[in-house]
Design an enzyme around this catalytic site. Structure first.
Site, PDB file in Angstrom:
ATOM      1  N   ASP A  59      40.688  97.326  11.147  1.00  0.00           N
ATOM      2  CA  ASP A  59      39.876  97.211   9.925  1.00  0.00           C
ATOM      3  C   ASP A  59      39.608  95.737   9.648  1.00  0.00           C
ATOM      4  O   ASP A  59      40.176  94.865  10.310  1.00  0.00           O
ATOM      5  CB  ASP A  59      40.585  97.855   8.719  1.00  0.00           C
ATOM      6  CG  ASP A  59      39.586  98.477   7.733  1.00  0.00           C
ATOM      7  OD1 ASP A  59      38.516  97.878   7.508  1.00  0.00           O
ATOM      8  OD2 ASP A  59      39.864  99.562   7.195  1.00  0.00           O
TER       9      ASP A  59
ATOM     10  N   TRP B 216      37.610 113.854  -1.439  1.00  0.00           N
ATOM     11  CA  TRP B 216      39.055 113.645  -1.375  1.00  0.00           C
ATOM     12  C   TRP B 216      39.443 112.633  -2.452  1.00  0.00           C
ATOM     13  O   TRP B 216      38.834 111.564  -2.554  1.00  0.00           O
ATOM     14  CB  TRP B 216      39.449 113.126   0.004  1.00  0.00           C
ATOM     15  CG  TRP B 216      39.187 114.105   1.108  1.00  0.00           C
ATOM     16  CD1 TRP B 216      38.484 115.265   1.055  1.00  0.00           C
ATOM     17  CD2 TRP B 216      39.632 113.983   2.468  1.00  0.00           C
ATOM     18  NE1 TRP B 216      38.458 115.880   2.273  1.00  0.00           N
ATOM     19  CE2 TRP B 216      39.155 115.117   3.166  1.00  0.00           C
ATOM     20  CE3 TRP B 216      40.391 113.023   3.164  1.00  0.00           C
ATOM     21  CZ2 TRP B 216      39.414 115.317   4.528  1.00  0.00           C
ATOM     22  CZ3 TRP B 216      40.634 113.226   4.515  1.00  0.00           C
ATOM     23  CH2 TRP B 216      40.169 114.362   5.183  1.00  0.00           C
TER      24      TRP B 216
ATOM     25  N   TYR C 168      22.106 108.207   4.073  1.00  0.00           N
ATOM     26  CA  TYR C 168      23.516 108.373   4.480  1.00  0.00           C
ATOM     27  C   TYR C 168      23.714 109.705   5.204  1.00  0.00           C
ATOM     28  O   TYR C 168      24.208 109.757   6.329  1.00  0.00           O
ATOM     29  CB  TYR C 168      24.391 108.302   3.222  1.00  0.00           C
ATOM     30  CG  TYR C 168      25.845 108.652   3.422  1.00  0.00           C
ATOM     31  CD1 TYR C 168      26.686 107.815   4.153  1.00  0.00           C
ATOM     32  CD2 TYR C 168      26.398 109.789   2.844  1.00  0.00           C
ATOM     33  CE1 TYR C 168      28.031 108.110   4.313  1.00  0.00           C
ATOM     34  CE2 TYR C 168      27.742 110.097   2.996  1.00  0.00           C
ATOM     35  CZ  TYR C 168      28.555 109.252   3.726  1.00  0.00           C
ATOM     36  OH  TYR C 168      29.895 109.549   3.880  1.00  0.00           O
TER      37      TYR C 168
ATOM     38  N   PHE D 111      40.931 103.941   1.978  1.00  0.00           N
ATOM     39  CA  PHE D 111      41.627 104.964   1.178  1.00  0.00           C
ATOM     40  C   PHE D 111      42.246 106.048   2.070  1.00  0.00           C
ATOM     41  O   PHE D 111      43.464 106.261   2.066  1.00  0.00           O
ATOM     42  CB  PHE D 111      40.613 105.555   0.184  1.00  0.00           C
ATOM     43  CG  PHE D 111      40.988 106.874  -0.436  1.00  0.00           C
ATOM     44  CD1 PHE D 111      42.209 107.055  -1.071  1.00  0.00           C
ATOM     45  CD2 PHE D 111      40.092 107.931  -0.402  1.00  0.00           C
ATOM     46  CE1 PHE D 111      42.536 108.272  -1.654  1.00  0.00           C
ATOM     47  CE2 PHE D 111      40.406 109.153  -0.984  1.00  0.00           C
ATOM     48  CZ  PHE D 111      41.637 109.326  -1.607  1.00  0.00           C
TER      49      PHE D 111
END
EC number: 4.1.1.35
Length: 386
Positions: free
Chosen positions: A46, A212, A182, A25
């Site tokens: 990626d 975001w 996390y 994203f």
């Protein structure tokens, strides 16, 4: 594009950027910005390129010679160091960052956010390369205010809840609350990067994103993500709206969050890329404190916005309450409030977010309605036919 200058009036020289997680994203929006508004070159790394395909094809695109895609899983690929060496700057966006995974896949979460990020930091440090590392606002954990009595007037005092990069403590829950796996992994990699800077001179910038939001975020379960997957709150709500289901409010939707439009946030990242003298050695909150709402208020606003963009009437019962245990499973815990202090980014990069919550929701939901509504209708009619 010609004659672009940095914040101190110096001409901006084109650089090569190794962007890890370019297909996600944030990466897709950052690649768009770099291609359309700068002369920088991107080595896009990626495992998938679906969200940046429109930047890679056709070969006649104006920037075709400035972006190349490398299908690499950074866990175990020896090519990574070569790409970092070829670049002037590495941006690491790779992470597992979906709360539903933190307590159901804690090992993957810790490995992805700490162990897999280690070689990136090491290669940058050893080769004298600059690093922009993406962390998270989760690093702050719970606010000091969360531990005050419910009726304490101090809970309203910003000193007890506004989160400052250089002053706020990182307060996590007990070990059995695996939701903090996390935040803890992210904190440790931040401390390692900071130590590399102090001991070995690594030039680094750390970004702490505060929710975001925008087109291409997360996934819609069963359409472009796993059917049983649970994306983050905004995509969860979008999924419910697209399917005409009530929005599920976890533990009453009382948690407070701020949301920022992806395009505003990307402006801040571009300033970090192009102003190393102002950004190096700094940790930056990137959020919009003006867009603060409870999750319940967010659900109510999204219901109204979706009704406007889709032309469909709202459900009679737009929301239902569920417990966090029911929704996320055992071991879930949450932070009460996440409001970023903006002093440092303001001072260093003269940056402020612009887009209101209503406008960013309208942009995001318009995109999601256009992209997914038809596919979801077809999927739902198939399942009823079966």
């Amino acid at each position: 594009m010609a004659g672009r200058v940095d914040l101190d009036g110096n001409p901006i020289k084109p650089i090569t950027i190794c962007m890890i997680g370019a297909g996600g994203f944030i990466g897709s929006h950052l690649c768009e910005k770099l291609m359309s508004e700068t002369q920088h070159k991107v080595l896009a790394v990626d495992v998938s390129n679906d969200k940046i395909k429109h930047l890679l094809e056709p070969a006649t695109l104006a920037w075709a010679d400035r972006i190349e895609f490398h299908r690499i899983n950074i866990k175990n690929d020896s090519r990574l160091e070569g790409l970092i060496k070829m670049a002037d700057l590495t941006i690491n966006l790779a992470a597992i960052c979906t709360p539903a995974d933190y307590n159901t896949r804690p090992l993957d979460t810790i490995y992805s956010n700490f162990i897999d990020a280690l070689p990136v930091v090491k290669y940058c440090s050893e080769n004298g390369k600059r690093l922009i590392h993406f962390s998270t606002c989760e690093i702050y954990g719970k606010t000091i205010g969360a531990f005050l009595p419910k009726d304490s007037p101090l809970r309203q005092d910003p000193a007890y809840y506004v989160l400052k990069e250089d002053a706020s403590p990182c307060i996590f829950g007990p070990i059995e609350k695996q939701r903090w796996s996390y935040a803890c992994a992210k904190q440790l990699i931040e401390r390692l990067i900071y130590a590399e800077g102090a001991e070995n001179g690594l030039e680094f910038t750390i970004v702490r994103p505060f929710n975001w939001i925008g087109p291409r975020m997360d996934f819609i379960p069963g359409i472009d993500g796993p059917s049983e997957g649970v994306p983050r709150v905004l995509a969860c709500f979008s999924n419910n709206l697209l399917r005409r289901e009530p929005l599920k409010l976890v533990d009453g939707g009382e948690s407070q969050r701020t949301f920022i439009y992806i395009k505003d946030a990307i402006e801040a990242v571009l300033l970090m890329i192009e102003n190393p003298a102002r950004a190096n050695g700094h940790i930056f909150n990137v959020g919009n404190p003006n867009n603060e709402v409870t999750v319940r208020q967010l659900a109510e606003m999204m219901t109204k916005v979706y009704s406007k963009v889709s032309g469909e009437s709202s459900l009679e019962t737009p929301t239902i309450d569920v417990s966090s245990k029911e929704f996320y499973g055992e071991g879930y815990d949450d932070s009460d409030k996440r409001i970023p202090d903006m002093t440092i980014i303001n001072k260093q990069l003269a940056w402020n977010p612009k887009t209101s919550l209503w406008d960013l929701l309208e942009s995001t939901l318009t995109y999601q309605h256009r992209t997914y509504a038809e596919a979801i209708k077809q999927a739902m009619s198939k399942s009823t036919a079966n």
